[in-house]
Motif scaffolding. Structure first.
Motif, PDB file in Angstrom:
ATOM      1  N   THR A 199      33.665  43.311  47.765  1.00 39.61           N
ATOM      2  CA  THR A 199      34.492  44.091  46.840  1.00 39.61           C
ATOM      3  C   THR A 199      35.029  45.557  47.172  1.00 39.61           C
ATOM      4  O   THR A 199      33.697  46.410  47.321  1.00 39.61           O
ATOM      5  CB  THR A 199      34.077  43.940  45.597  1.00 39.61           C
ATOM      6  OG1 THR A 199      33.932  42.534  45.278  1.00 39.61           O
ATOM      7  CG2 THR A 199      35.164  44.447  44.439  1.00 39.61           C
ATOM      8  N   ASP A 200      36.074  45.980  46.937  1.00 39.32           N
ATOM      9  CA  ASP A 200      36.663  47.299  47.089  1.00 39.32           C
ATOM     10  C   ASP A 200      35.883  48.267  46.389  1.00 39.32           C
ATOM     11  O   ASP A 200      35.995  48.038  45.127  1.00 39.32           O
ATOM     12  CB  ASP A 200      37.910  47.459  47.144  1.00 39.32           C
ATOM     13  CG  ASP A 200      38.870  46.790  48.037  1.00 39.32           C
ATOM     14  OD1 ASP A 200      38.162  46.470  49.379  1.00 39.32           O
ATOM     15  OD2 ASP A 200      40.255  46.594  47.948  1.00 39.32           O
TER      16      ASP A 200
ATOM     17  N   TYR B  14      29.346  39.988  45.645  1.00 35.41           N
ATOM     18  CA  TYR B  14      30.671  40.948  45.418  1.00 35.41           C
ATOM     19  C   TYR B  14      30.538  42.089  46.588  1.00 35.41           C
ATOM     20  O   TYR B  14      30.990  43.148  46.533  1.00 35.41           O
ATOM     21  CB  TYR B  14      30.778  41.425  44.185  1.00 35.41           C
ATOM     22  CG  TYR B  14      30.594  40.482  42.897  1.00 35.41           C
ATOM     23  CD1 TYR B  14      31.641  39.488  42.788  1.00 35.41           C
ATOM     24  CD2 TYR B  14      29.589  40.331  42.260  1.00 35.41           C
ATOM     25  CE1 TYR B  14      31.773  38.552  42.025  1.00 35.41           C
ATOM     26  CE2 TYR B  14      29.628  39.273  41.341  1.00 35.41           C
ATOM     27  CZ  TYR B  14      30.600  38.441  40.967  1.00 35.41           C
ATOM     28  OH  TYR B  14      30.560  37.428  40.069  1.00 35.41           O
TER      29      TYR B  14
ATOM     30  N   GLU C 175      35.459  45.660  40.704  1.00 38.62           N
ATOM     31  CA  GLU C 175      36.821  46.183  41.471  1.00 38.62           C
ATOM     32  C   GLU C 175      37.031  47.298  40.856  1.00 38.62           C
ATOM     33  O   GLU C 175      37.975  47.951  41.068  1.00 38.62           O
ATOM     34  CB  GLU C 175      37.678  45.012  41.267  1.00 38.62           C
ATOM     35  CG  GLU C 175      37.392  43.882  42.256  1.00 38.62           C
ATOM     36  CD  GLU C 175      38.371  42.757  42.066  1.00 38.62           C
ATOM     37  OE1 GLU C 175      39.110  42.933  41.348  1.00 38.62           O
ATOM     38  OE2 GLU C 175      38.297  41.814  42.866  1.00 38.62           O
TER      39      GLU C 175
ATOM     40  N   SER D  53      33.627  40.391  38.912  1.00 38.94           N
ATOM     41  CA  SER D  53      34.363  40.598  40.004  1.00 38.94           C
ATOM     42  C   SER D  53      35.165  41.902  39.651  1.00 38.94           C
ATOM     43  O   SER D  53      35.414  42.659  40.162  1.00 38.94           O
ATOM     44  CB  SER D  53      35.093  39.653  40.868  1.00 38.94           C
ATOM     45  OG  SER D  53      35.829  40.139  41.776  1.00 38.94           O
TER      46      SER D  53
END
Length: 739
Positions: A596-597, A593, A575, A571
């Motif tokens: 996820t940004d 994920y 990220e 993760s």
């Protein structure tokens, strides 16, 4: 147009200095380097990719020569493109339409463009056009699908004899008197010759002079031949087999014109879609995406090591298996499974909700943490209880559990399915030193390295890294290089790093820490005990391993993690908080994920490769039947159901990992989960967790070993104590267990 001369003038340096900055060569002072980069940015100068290739006398261009981009060649190219992209190469495609002149021109044109290598599906059965040209320019070549017998080079061939033999034999098994016709190309191509051999071998007792039709390459010509043949002999044919889709479509069109309809079996690729117009076509699917991947991998091997051997990779057909549901169904029953609480089991639980409908077996799971599961399994087995019918068993415990005859011996009931369902490397690992083959692998994992290709390929990072360490920035071959990269991308040690930390480690549980330490221990040739069974932790090999992991910890993101083993590490990678991560590859599930940004954008830059030191820790879990279970037939039915292609592939798509052949051979899964491409090699050369016995022959529980390792590592990470002293204490604790 801005040139390198303009940059040199602006920066007040020589042209050679600018060139060295661009190409990451030579020792350049920080002040000069910054001036050159500032001038390039101010002038908006971007180096020419082609010009760089010409100056370096090399390129990252790969020529791919195919007959067409119809199936099966489109899916072959999909595999080629995926693999070349991973290694930073760019394919240029030329099509020949099976024309010798076009093929010769394609070879000359690609050589003239300065390609680094070529992948060729040739229309020449005997000799390679422009062979001397390729040799004089030292352009590596890989043959794909069609062999040229006299040519010594790497090759990827589909075992078409086996593909056609299996389909022919299957048709004859269903209808012994069916009359078959094989249609192939007249040119003596190796692939068509192999198809003929497979057909003749299976159909030998029924062969007549009208059983094989050889046609010319040209579409107008072969349609005419097929149409004429069906007019004259159509009444003597029940089913037709063709060696590629264009022939099959021509057969369908010709048959339609004369008012006939035949089942037409056709060798094709992974992505071929049957239109409504050609509904009579029955595909014989070759693993073409995988074949393309293998061709690209062989070429990259040649480019990176010109002395590598000329291997031939043969792509075999999937084993024919019966549909599970009809012959596995048992009277409806409920099976109770004691398992680990993890993502893979949650997936299996979701999938098992349909097993009652399909095979008459409903399933209920009781899930425990891994630290509690093994002890609970052994306790129930030793006490002779039958609260659970199936147990999930960790790989290090298999020998201990199986060889004490604590499980029901179902090996005679599932042996055929095990042999046909699992790759040899998986079988060798899971069934090593077992007295019975009475367990079924349901999870298999390897440790691998994931890194950001966009970051590693950045010219600024490459130059700075080379200047600092004297080696190129790339996937680390060993733990020393791994720590170099971690240090380089840790901002405390490199203010220009875009990351605060160079990597991350899972340290919250004893088992996490053991998983981090073991591959380093093996890479430095360390062990827990010597050949006489005495503790040997305080030796030079373990000292180097401990020093290595202490260094890694200094460059690691070590904030609080949750209970999901390597999930958080991956993760962080997605990220954008770290550039590189090492962990169990099956925990890298992209869909997990998706929120996820920036994860979707970063994901396309992430590359997976072998773990540093080539010492992967192998993980695995299997299901075994309780010796005291009253539901053995239902357990066997459920286990056979899990091993079927459809269920194993569906399990993988949902985020599990039942390591069957069908999963390993599925091209879509290999693209979605690139670590599957490393599985066979990793399971052949990797290692499982240590199994150690005390002086009375009793197994020392793996959790006890994990506790010793974890305590030593926590002391190493949190105190200034010397590694020698820490290992001396760990050795004493291990010796007390052995005594």
């Amino acid at each position: 147009m801005i040139t390198i001369k303009d940059v040199a003038k602006k920066a007040g340096v020589s042209i050679s200095t600018v060139s060295n900055v661009i190409n990451g060569k030579g020792a350049i002072g920080t002040e000069k380097y910054k001036r050159v980069k500032a001038a390039m940015e101010e002038l908006d100068y971007h180096p020419s990719f082609i010009a760089q290739n010409l100056r370096n006398n090399r390129s990252h261009l790969i020529g791919v020569i195919l007959p067409t981009l119809d199936e099966p060649y489109s899916s072959m190219f999909q595999g080629i493109d995926e693999r070349l992209n991973r290694y930073g190469y760019f394919p240029i495609v030329k099509l020949t339409e099976n024309n010798h002149s076009l093929e010769e021109n394609a070879v000359k044109q690609l050589a003239g463009l300065g390609v680094s290598g070529m992948i060729l599906t040739s229309c020449s059965p005997k000799q390679l056009c422009c062979r001397s040209l390729l040799q004089s320019q030292r352009i590596p070549l890989v043959l794909l699908d069609r062999d040229i017998a006299q040519l010594d080079c790497p090759k990827v061939m589909f075992d078409k004899r086996a593909y056609i033999y299996e389909r022919t034999a299957l048709l004859l098994k269903r209808e012994p008197n069916t009359r078959l016709l094989l249609i192939r190309y007249k040119e003596a191509l190796s692939c068509d010759e192999a198809c003929t051999q497979g057909f003749q071998q299976a159909y030998q007792k029924n062969m007549t002079e009208h059983s094989i039709l050889s046609v010319k390459f040209e579409s107008v010509s072969y349609f005419n031949q097929i149409y004429t043949y069906l007019q004259e002999h159509g009444e003597q044919i029940d089913q037709i087999i063709t060696t590629d889709p264009p022939l099959a479509q021509a057969v369908s069109d010709a048959a339609d014109l004369i008012g006939k309809s035949y089942p037409i079996h056709v060798l094709t690729g992974d992505n071929w879609q049957i239109s409504r117009r050609y509904s009579s076509l029955k595909p014989i699917e070759q693993n073409t995406i995988y074949g393309g991947m293998q061709a690209a991998s062989l070429l990259v091997e040649q480019l990176r090591d010109s002395g590598s051997e000329n291997r031939t990779v043969k792509i075999k057909p999937k084993l024919l298996r019966k549909d599970a549901a009809p012959f596995l169904r048992v009277p409806t029953d409920t099976v109770h499974i004691l398992s680990m609480d993890c993502t893979a089991i949650s997936v299996l639980e979701r999938l098992s909700s349909v097993s009652g409908r399909e095979v008459g077996v409903n399933v209920q799971f009781e899930k425990l943490p891994p630290t509690e599961l093994t002890l609970a399994v052994e306790q129930e087995l030793l006490e002779g209880r039958s609260e659970h019918d199936l147990f999930m068993i960790d790989m290090p415990w298999l020998q201990h559990i199986v060889n004490q005859d604590l499980l029901y011996d179902i090996s005679d009931k599932i042996a055929e399915e095990i042999v046909s369902s699992f790759p040899e490397a998986i079988q060798r690992t899971f069934y090593k030193n077992l007295n019975h083959r009475n367990i079924v692998p349901i999870i298999a994992g390897i440790q691998a390295l994931y890194y950001r290709r966009d970051i590693f390929n950045d010219p600024d990072h490459q130059t700075a890294f080379f200047q600092r360490y004297g080696i190129s920035l790339g996937a680390p071959h060993n733990w020393k290089e791994f720590n170099y990269i971690c240090e380089f991308f840790t901002r405390a040690h490199n203010p220009d790093s875009p990351f605060e930390y160079g990597t991350a480690m899972t340290t919250n549980y004893d088992i996490n820490l053991a998983n981090e330490y073991l591959p380093r221990q093996w890479a430095f040739h360390g062990n827990f005990v010597d050949e006489w069974g005495a503790a040997t932790l305080n030796d030079d090999a373990n000292y180097r391993a401990l020093e290595s992991i202490r260094a890694t910890y200094r460059y690691s993101f070590n904030q609080a993690m949750n209970d999901n083993l390597d999930d958080d590490v991956f993760s962080l990678l997605l990220e954008g908080k770290i550039p590189m991560a090492h962990g169990f590859a099956n925990h890298y599930i992209p869909e997990k994920y998706s929120d996820t940004d920036g994860g979707a954008d970063i994901k396309r830059h992430i590359v997976v490769c072998e773990a540093p030191g080539r010492s992967s820790l192998l993980s695995g879990w299997a299901l075994g039947v309780n010796r005291n279970s009253k539901r053995v037939p239902a357990c066997c039915a459920y286990l056979k159901w899990l091993m079927t292609d459809r269920i194993a592939v569906s399990n993988m798509r949902l985020g599990g990992c039942i390591p069957t052949l069908a999963v390993h051979e599925n091209a879509d899964l290999r693209i979605q989960y690139p670590w599957l491409n490393l599985m066979t090699q990793a399971f052949s050369g990797g290692r499982t967790r240590n199994v150690i016995y005390d002086r009375f022959g009793n197994l020392i529980e793996p959790v006890q070993l994990d506790y010793i390792i974890a305590n030593a590592l926590r002391e190493a990470f949190s105190t200034p104590h010397s590694s020698r002293d820490i290992l001396a204490g760990a050795q004493e604790r291990l010796s007390s267990l052995i005594r």
